[in-house]
Write a protein that holds these residues in place. Structure first.
Motif, PDB file in Angstrom:
ATOM      1  N   ASN A   1      -2.941  14.659   8.574  1.00 42.05           N
ATOM      2  CA  ASN A   1      -1.669  15.127   8.007  1.00 42.05           C
ATOM      3  C   ASN A   1      -0.522  15.149   9.007  1.00 42.05           C
ATOM      4  O   ASN A   1       0.621  15.338   8.621  1.00 42.05           O
ATOM      5  CB  ASN A   1      -1.851  16.512   7.396  1.00 42.05           C
ATOM      6  N   ASN A   2      -0.844  14.973  10.280  1.00 42.71           N
ATOM      7  CA  ASN A   2       0.206  14.959  11.299  1.00 42.71           C
ATOM      8  C   ASN A   2      -0.327  14.206  12.512  1.00 42.71           C
ATOM      9  O   ASN A   2      -1.518  13.886  12.590  1.00 42.71           O
ATOM     10  CB  ASN A   2       0.626  16.384  11.667  1.00 42.71           C
ATOM     11  N   ILE A   3       0.558  13.948  13.454  1.00 39.40           N
ATOM     12  CA  ILE A   3       0.178  13.130  14.607  1.00 39.40           C
ATOM     13  C   ILE A   3      -0.905  13.811  15.441  1.00 39.40           C
ATOM     14  O   ILE A   3      -1.758  13.154  16.048  1.00 39.40           O
ATOM     15  CB  ILE A   3       1.423  12.770  15.461  1.00 39.40           C
ATOM     16  N   SER A   4      -0.923  15.149  15.457  1.00 38.54           N
ATOM     17  CA  SER A   4      -1.950  15.876  16.211  1.00 38.54           C
ATOM     18  C   SER A   4      -3.342  15.632  15.638  1.00 38.54           C
ATOM     19  O   SER A   4      -4.338  15.650  16.379  1.00 38.54           O
ATOM     20  CB  SER A   4      -1.640  17.376  16.216  1.00 38.54           C
ATOM     21  N   ASP A   5      -3.422  15.398  14.327  1.00 30.24           N
ATOM     22  CA  ASP A   5      -4.713  15.101  13.705  1.00 30.24           C
ATOM     23  C   ASP A   5      -5.246  13.752  14.169  1.00 30.24           C
ATOM     24  O   ASP A   5      -6.464  13.564  14.307  1.00 30.24           O
ATOM     25  CB  ASP A   5      -4.591  15.110  12.176  1.00 30.24           C
ATOM     26  N   VAL A   6      -4.350  12.802  14.389  1.00 26.14           N
ATOM     27  CA  VAL A   6      -4.766  11.487  14.891  1.00 26.14           C
ATOM     28  C   VAL A   6      -5.346  11.649  16.296  1.00 26.14           C
ATOM     29  O   VAL A   6      -6.397  11.082  16.622  1.00 26.14           O
ATOM     30  CB  VAL A   6      -3.586  10.492  14.913  1.00 26.14           C
TER      31      VAL A   6
ATOM     32  N   ILE B   1       0.830  -1.199   0.000  1.00 30.21           N
ATOM     33  CA  ILE B   1       0.000   0.000   0.000  1.00 30.21           C
ATOM     34  C   ILE B   1       0.871   1.259   0.000  1.00 30.21           C
ATOM     35  O   ILE B   1       2.065   1.206   0.318  1.00 30.21           O
ATOM     36  CB  ILE B   1      -0.954   0.018   1.207  1.00 30.21           C
ATOM     37  N   LYS B   2       0.253   2.373  -0.356  1.00 33.24           N
ATOM     38  CA  LYS B   2       0.924   3.672  -0.348  1.00 33.24           C
ATOM     39  C   LYS B   2       0.391   4.468   0.842  1.00 33.24           C
ATOM     40  O   LYS B   2      -0.825   4.555   1.031  1.00 33.24           O
ATOM     41  CB  LYS B   2       0.659   4.412  -1.648  1.00 33.24           C
ATOM     42  N   VAL B   3       1.298   5.032   1.626  1.00 36.34           N
ATOM     43  CA  VAL B   3       0.867   5.690   2.864  1.00 36.34           C
ATOM     44  C   VAL B   3       1.443   7.091   3.023  1.00 36.34           C
ATOM     45  O   VAL B   3       2.496   7.422   2.479  1.00 36.34           O
ATOM     46  CB  VAL B   3       1.264   4.859   4.111  1.00 36.34           C
ATOM     47  N   LYS B   4       0.688   7.891   3.797  1.00 38.04           N
ATOM     48  CA  LYS B   4       1.164   9.167   4.321  1.00 38.04           C
ATOM     49  C   LYS B   4       1.688   8.905   5.728  1.00 38.04           C
ATOM     50  O   LYS B   4       1.003   8.275   6.538  1.00 38.04           O
ATOM     51  CB  LYS B   4       0.026  10.180   4.392  1.00 38.04           C
ATOM     52  N   VAL B   5       2.854   9.412   6.030  1.00 37.97           N
ATOM     53  CA  VAL B   5       3.428   9.268   7.367  1.00 37.97           C
ATOM     54  C   VAL B   5       2.891  10.388   8.256  1.00 37.97           C
ATOM     55  O   VAL B   5       2.827  11.553   7.851  1.00 37.97           O
ATOM     56  CB  VAL B   5       4.965   9.314   7.297  1.00 37.97           C
TER      57      VAL B   5
END
Length: 291
Positions: free
Chosen positions: A171-176, A137-141
């Motif tokens: 788009n970033n860990i804060s979004d999670v 798969i293709k992922v965003k880190v």
């Protein structure tokens, strides 16, 4: 580039292997031959899914075997399954690795003060789809967790499949943290306690158990890619790792695996056979008081 897999041996047995082929039908190594980047300009990475979410079999890229097929980890001659440590059931993400990366056991990380674990860098893919074993798969880190596993640095990259409906919003860990409340805390809890049923102590983490952000994670991935480059260019000690590949190394390299050699390696394994049963103990829930 598309990839397919070929099963060999009996599923749920010591003989089981999952070999990879590229779009041309050529056997490849998922460790060495699949590019790290799916789109370098956008920092989109490939991930080889080893363990689909909710499953327990500890499947992994066999770094010491020719062509590095996926197979199940073995401990004391028995197939290894992760325990269900309440309230978790199996792996709580699609779990896999980024190809063409390597956590060098001879390199002491300046942040963790521990050396690498001798494997490709691990990824927890947090999208809504349950992926298939061997899927590329293709992922965003989004970020990374620095786990210290038995004195070794074992990075856990948090990422999301670019095809996931929520990918644009994450788009970033804060979004999670904002959109999937409790997921990061559950991830730390899972990694801290998953080996306790095997009689091992809880794992610990660098950075006071906190996740680092996307930019930090991408720099960690890039550093493990540079270690991998040194590995396949014979500038680092491979030890027991099998660096044979069909696409990366030049024909005069000892790591070059010819088409015929690759076919012979696969044919030496057992043909795909009847699926064997999974022990009933794998469904047990393990309880213990959090410290």
């Amino acid at each position: 580039m598309s990839y397919t897999v070929e099963e060999r041996g009996n599923p749920n047995s010591l003989s089981y292997r999952l070999f990879f082929k590229n779009a041309e039908g050529k056997y490849i190594s998922p460790f060495h031959d699949i590019p790290m980047y799916a789109d370098e300009s956008q920092n989109i990475f490939h991930v080889v899914v080893e363990v689909p979410r909710w499953t327990n079999a500890k499947m992994e890229i066999a770094t010491k075997d020719i062509l590095n097929p996926i197979k199940q980890d073995v401990k004391k001659g028995k197939l290894r399954y992760v325990a269900n440590v309440f309230p978790h059931k199996g792996y709580i993400w699609n779990y896999g690795a980024i190809p063409q990366t390597w956590e060098d056991p001879a390199h002491k990380d300046k942040d963790t003060d521990c050396c690498g674990d001798n494997d490709p860098i691990d990824v927890c893919e947090i999208g809504s789809k349950v992926c298939s074993r061997g899927e590329v798969i293709k992922v965003k880190v989004l970020g990374v967790l620095a786990m210290i596993d038995e004195g070794e640095t074992d990075w856990k990259v948090i990422a999301i499949n670019v095809e996931d409906p929520e990918a644009n919003a994450l788009n970033n860990i804060s979004d999670v943290q904002r959109l999937k409340p409790g997921y990061l805390e559950a991830t730390v809890d899972w990694f801290r306690r998953y080996k306790v049923p095997d009689g091992k102590p809880e794992n610990r983490f660098a950075f006071n158990d906190e996740f680092k952000d996307k930019d930090f994670a991408i720099e960690v991935i890039k550093s493990t890619h540079s270690f991998w480059k040194a590995l396949v260019n014979q500038k680092a000690n491979a030890g027991e790792l099998n660096c044979k590949n069909t696409c990366v190394s030049a024909s005069d390299s000892p790591f070059c695996c010819s088409v015929d050699e690759a076919k012979a390696a696969v044919s030496e394994t057992c043909p795909c056979g009847k699926e064997e049963s999974i022990p009933s103990s794998v469904d047990k829930w393990f309880y213990y008081e959090k410290k």
